[in-house]
Design an enzyme around this catalytic site. Structure first.
Site: not given
Ligand code: ACO
Length: 389
Positions: A263, A317
């Site tokens: 998140h 979620d």
């Molecule tokens: N699984 C594995 N690794 C992850 C995850 C995950 N779910 N989320 C983030 N990371 C890692 C990324 O790979 C990245 O790693 P790196 O720095 O080594 O490249 C780092 O954590 C940062 O990730 P970002 O995608 O830049 O984080 P951001 O803050 O942009 O994303 C988000 C947040 C979009 C929610 C992301 O965590 C994600 O895509 N999660 C999975 C989808 C999800 O569950 N969405 C629901 C969110 S809650 C809602 O909207 C109601």
């Protein structure tokens, strides 16, 4: 060329884009509050409609105000036969989120007079959105199954009535109470993508139905509300506790995201995930276990070791799909149910935006070419329709 603006942050990460008094997140401590009330208290003691009132008007209602609000929402539950006819024309294989977006926008056709400075108009629009979205969603679900929509029941509270319209069965009181708590948990969450979308749309002074429709479209994506559906598909794909570790290792190695984890705001477990996990356990002890819960718990334990150091923990979620499934809600309705609840937050932001409006018009850093001379086709070299990059 004018000087490029500085301070560009992709995804506006960490950039304040509004002032708001509606909700607050402490992402380090894992605390969420609506209008100052902790989410744990609201989920345990409040109802969705009471919470919606709190979000939109800023205070918990008196007993009389709540009765009146519940009554008014109930009075608006029915939808025009034209809306039902419209829903019958939608492709039955289409995603209900698309049906919801279109039907929410269509309310602007039926209630087209717009008086954004009139409190009565605002109250009426709030009633219509909160009351009609569940009816339209349940109607689309019945129609796509080849059945007639089920009329709302005036004697049932909000959450029970929705489950009744979906199944034609009056829900068990515990199931209805848990579903209502889920709606409380999903009702608002500061300036996330869909709420930002709602505020941008609101800032143009368009109608509230367009505000909700734009937010529904934004919520639909798999990085936002659409993740709850994907979590269940992922758990099914993993299949058993024994296969969790291999799945997780492979996902991490190939930089694939684990759905329901991570998140932008929380660096610890999302407090809503903790509450939903408790609700799931209550449901399982009453209505039977779901072995996908064991897969989910194992995944949470192993991910805490492997992703926890990066601040990646379960979000809202992760457990909601397991709860919804136990309540008999079909998987592709998970995100629309999220929208049904989040409509309360969107309406609160709509009202707040109108109170101190300035149209959103950010700037950009232009990365294209300098001005060029236009040439007739026979003098042009190059482009045959391929992307130019
Ligand atoms: N699984 C594995 N690794 C992850 C995850 C995950 N779910 N989320 C983030 N990371 C890692 C990324 O790979 C990245 O790693 P790196 O720095 O080594 O490249 C780092 O954590 C940062 O990730 P970002 O995608 O830049 O984080 P951001 O803050 O942009 O994303 C988000 C947040 C979009 C929610 C992301 O965590 C994600 O895509 N999660 C999975 C989808 C999800 O569950 N969405 C629901 C969110 S809650 C809602 O909207 C109601």
């Amino acid at each position: 060329m004018s000087e490029a603006p500085t301070g560009f942050r992709p995804g506006l990460e960490g950039v304040p884009a509004t002032q708001s008094a509606i909700s607050n997140i402490d992402g380090q401590q894992g605390i969420l509050s609506y209008r100052g009330y902790r989410i744990e208290d609201l989920a345990a003691h409040s109802t969705f409609l009471e919470t919606a009132y709190l979000l939109i008007w800023g205070e918990l209602p008196s007993a009389e105000a709540l009765r009146e609000f519940q009554h008014d929402v109930q009075m608006h539950r029915r939808v025009s036969f034209r809306i039902r006819d419209m829903l019958k024309c939608f492709p039955s294989g289409g995603h209900p989120m698309d049906a919801l977006q279109s039907s929410a926008a269509s309310l602007g056709l039926f209630y087209s007079n717009r008086a954004l400075d009139d409190e009565n108009y605002i109250r009426g629009a709030v009633m219509r959105v909160l009351a009609k979205i569940p009816t339209m969603l349940a109607a689309f679900h019945m129609i796509r199954r080849g059945q007639d929509p089920i009329q709302p029941r005036d004697d049932l509270p909000y959450a029970s009535n929705f489950l009744y319209m979906l199944t034609e069965r009056e829900p068990d009181p515990l199931a209805a109470r848990i579903f209502d708590a889920c709606l409380v948990l999903h009702a608002e969450h500061t300036l996330n993508a869909s709420t930002f979308s709602a505020r941008v749309t609101a800032s143009t002074l368009t109608d509230p139905y367009a505000v909700v429709a734009s937010a529904v479209g934004t919520l639909a994506g798999p990085l936002h509300g659409g993740a709850n559906e994907d979590v269940l598909l992922m758990l099914e794909e993993i299949g058993s506790e024994e296969r969790v570790e291999a799945y997780l290792d492979e996902a991490i190695a190939s930089k694939r995201k684990i759905m329901g984890f991570g998140h932008r705001e929380y660096k610890v477990k999302d407090p809503r995930a903790t509450i939903l996990q408790g609700l799931a356990e209550t449901l399982f002890s009453r209505f039977g276990h779901d072995r996908m819960y064991d897969v989910a718990r194992r995944l949470e334990t192993l991910a805490a070791e492997k992703l926890g150091p990066k601040g990646i923990y379960p979000n809202v979620d992760f457990y909601s799909g397991l709860v919804y499934r136990k309540l008999g809600i079909p998987t592709d309705l998970f995100t629309p149910v999220f929208a049904l609840s989040r409509a309360a937050g969107w309406l609160a932001h709509w009202k707040e935006q109108l109170g101190a409006n300035r149209i959103y018009r950010p700037t950009q850093i232009y990365t294209g070419l300098e001005t060029r001379n236009w040439l007739p086709t026979e003098q042009r070299s190059g482009h045959n329709g391929e992307p130019t990059g």
